[in-house]
Design a protein around this motif. Structure first.
Motif, PDB file in Angstrom:
ATOM      1  N   UNK A 122      -8.889  -1.935  10.525  1.00  0.00           N
ATOM      2  CA  UNK A 122      -7.627  -2.622  10.336  1.00  0.00           C
ATOM      3  C   UNK A 122      -6.653  -2.144  11.395  1.00  0.00           C
ATOM      4  N   UNK A 123      -5.698  -2.981  11.693  1.00  0.00           N
ATOM      5  CA  UNK A 123      -4.740  -2.642  12.729  1.00  0.00           C
ATOM      6  C   UNK A 123      -3.319  -2.727  12.225  1.00  0.00           C
ATOM      7  N   UNK A 124      -2.507  -1.758  12.666  1.00  0.00           N
ATOM      8  CA  UNK A 124      -1.077  -1.841  12.453  1.00  0.00           C
ATOM      9  C   UNK A 124      -0.561  -2.765  13.538  1.00  0.00           C
ATOM     10  N   UNK A 125       0.049  -3.876  13.153  1.00  0.00           N
ATOM     11  CA  UNK A 125       0.344  -4.932  14.114  1.00  0.00           C
ATOM     12  C   UNK A 125       1.791  -5.372  14.042  1.00  0.00           C
ATOM     13  N   UNK A 126       2.265  -5.859  15.167  1.00  0.00           N
ATOM     14  CA  UNK A 126       3.601  -6.446  15.272  1.00  0.00           C
ATOM     15  C   UNK A 126       3.417  -7.889  15.726  1.00  0.00           C
ATOM     16  N   UNK A 127       4.062  -8.816  15.057  1.00  0.00           N
ATOM     17  CA  UNK A 127       3.878 -10.231  15.336  1.00  0.00           C
ATOM     18  C   UNK A 127       4.320 -10.633  16.731  1.00  0.00           C
ATOM     19  N   UNK A 128       3.577 -11.571  17.326  1.00  0.00           N
ATOM     20  CA  UNK A 128       3.922 -12.098  18.645  1.00  0.00           C
ATOM     21  C   UNK A 128       4.810 -13.321  18.475  1.00  0.00           C
ATOM     22  N   UNK A 129       5.678 -13.497  19.439  1.00  0.00           N
ATOM     23  CA  UNK A 129       6.479 -14.721  19.512  1.00  0.00           C
ATOM     24  C   UNK A 129       5.671 -15.765  20.268  1.00  0.00           C
ATOM     25  N   UNK A 130       6.125 -17.002  20.232  1.00  0.00           N
ATOM     26  CA  UNK A 130       5.407 -18.088  20.886  1.00  0.00           C
ATOM     27  C   UNK A 130       5.293 -17.862  22.390  1.00  0.00           C
ATOM     28  N   UNK A 131       6.363 -17.357  23.012  1.00  0.00           N
ATOM     29  CA  UNK A 131       6.304 -17.143  24.462  1.00  0.00           C
ATOM     30  C   UNK A 131       5.339 -16.021  24.832  1.00  0.00           C
ATOM     31  N   UNK A 132       5.147 -15.029  23.944  1.00  0.00           N
ATOM     32  CA  UNK A 132       4.153 -13.980  24.192  1.00  0.00           C
ATOM     33  C   UNK A 132       2.743 -14.572  24.189  1.00  0.00           C
ATOM     34  N   UNK A 133       2.489 -15.486  23.252  1.00  0.00           N
ATOM     35  CA  UNK A 133       1.177 -16.122  23.173  1.00  0.00           C
ATOM     36  C   UNK A 133       0.909 -16.956  24.414  1.00  0.00           C
ATOM     37  N   UNK A 134       1.958 -17.656  24.901  1.00  0.00           N
ATOM     38  CA  UNK A 134       1.798 -18.458  26.109  1.00  0.00           C
ATOM     39  C   UNK A 134       1.484 -17.587  27.313  1.00  0.00           C
ATOM     40  N   UNK A 135       2.133 -16.424  27.416  1.00  0.00           N
ATOM     41  CA  UNK A 135       1.856 -15.487  28.516  1.00  0.00           C
ATOM     42  C   UNK A 135       0.402 -15.031  28.479  1.00  0.00           C
ATOM     43  N   UNK A 136      -0.086 -14.708  27.290  1.00  0.00           N
ATOM     44  CA  UNK A 136      -1.481 -14.270  27.152  1.00  0.00           C
ATOM     45  C   UNK A 136      -2.446 -15.366  27.567  1.00  0.00           C
ATOM     46  N   UNK A 137      -2.171 -16.588  27.156  1.00  0.00           N
ATOM     47  CA  UNK A 137      -3.038 -17.713  27.523  1.00  0.00           C
ATOM     48  C   UNK A 137      -3.023 -17.922  29.032  1.00  0.00           C
ATOM     49  N   UNK A 138      -1.846 -17.815  29.659  1.00  0.00           N
ATOM     50  CA  UNK A 138      -1.738 -17.967  31.117  1.00  0.00           C
ATOM     51  C   UNK A 138      -2.532 -16.875  31.838  1.00  0.00           C
ATOM     52  N   UNK A 139      -2.463 -15.642  31.336  1.00  0.00           N
ATOM     53  CA  UNK A 139      -3.228 -14.540  31.945  1.00  0.00           C
ATOM     54  C   UNK A 139      -4.728 -14.790  31.852  1.00  0.00           C
ATOM     55  N   UNK A 140      -5.179 -15.269  30.699  1.00  0.00           N
ATOM     56  CA  UNK A 140      -6.601 -15.564  30.525  1.00  0.00           C
ATOM     57  C   UNK A 140      -7.052 -16.664  31.481  1.00  0.00           C
ATOM     58  N   UNK A 141      -6.211 -17.699  31.623  1.00  0.00           N
ATOM     59  CA  UNK A 141      -6.543 -18.794  32.544  1.00  0.00           C
ATOM     60  C   UNK A 141      -6.637 -18.293  33.973  1.00  0.00           C
ATOM     61  N   UNK A 142      -5.698 -17.437  34.390  1.00  0.00           N
ATOM     62  CA  UNK A 142      -5.725 -16.879  35.744  1.00  0.00           C
ATOM     63  C   UNK A 142      -6.994 -16.051  35.959  1.00  0.00           C
TER      64      UNK A 142
END
Length: 156
Positions: A122-142
């Motif tokens: 299990x992980x202690x987690x902090x929620x991502x905002x929508x713009x954080x998710x978009x950044x992650x997707x852009x990094x994966x695409x790159x």
């Protein structure tokens, strides 16, 4: 003994890594009944919709789906029953303090075998905002584009 031989992944929660920043990871045992263990050994388990709560200084996982074992007849349990996780008292106390901070929650990351025991990470987690998710997707695409270009250059 290498780690690959000791632990075998049963199920992974990719959605948790997409929706949350994982701050810390913890390993816990899980209390199961016989038919549930047999069903998990067959890989029939899901933690996508699960969540974790601390109640009365004990940790429970809700929404973890373990499919019914076909040959279990009367010994089968409810697939969505609440399951208790095994932690030390000090770990539970630390988790409680960290969850009390705003924005932190506990999420299930993966279920795996460690030797002959079934463990859950299990992980202690902090929620991502929508713009954080978009950044992650852009990094994966790159990264994917760079790997594709590198592969094309090496083949030529």
């Amino acid at each position: 003994m290498s780690k690959e031989k000791v632990s075998r992944l049963i199920v992974n929660n990719k959605k948790a890594y997409h929706d949350y920043f994982i701050v810390e990871k913890y390993e816990a045992g899980i209390i199961l009944h016989g038919t549930e263990v047999k069903s998990i050994r067959m890989g029939r388990c899901s933690i996508k919709e699960s969540f974790i709560r601390i109640e009365r200084n004990e940790v429970y996982i809700y929404g973890m789906h373990i499919s019914i074992y076909e040959k279990g007849n009367i010994f089968n349990k409810d697939p969505l029953r609440v399951k208790k996780l095994l932690f030390h008292k000090n770990e539970i106390r630390k988790l409680k303090e960290k969850i009390a901070e705003k924005g932190y929650t506990l999420v299930s990351l993966k279920v795996y075998f460690k030797k002959s025991l079934i463990k859950i990470e299990i992980g202690l987690a902090k929620g991502k905002k929508l713009y954080d998710k978009r950044k992650d997707i852009a990094k994966k695409d790159q990264r994917r584009e760079v790997e594709r270009n590198f592969k094309v250059k090496n083949l030529s």
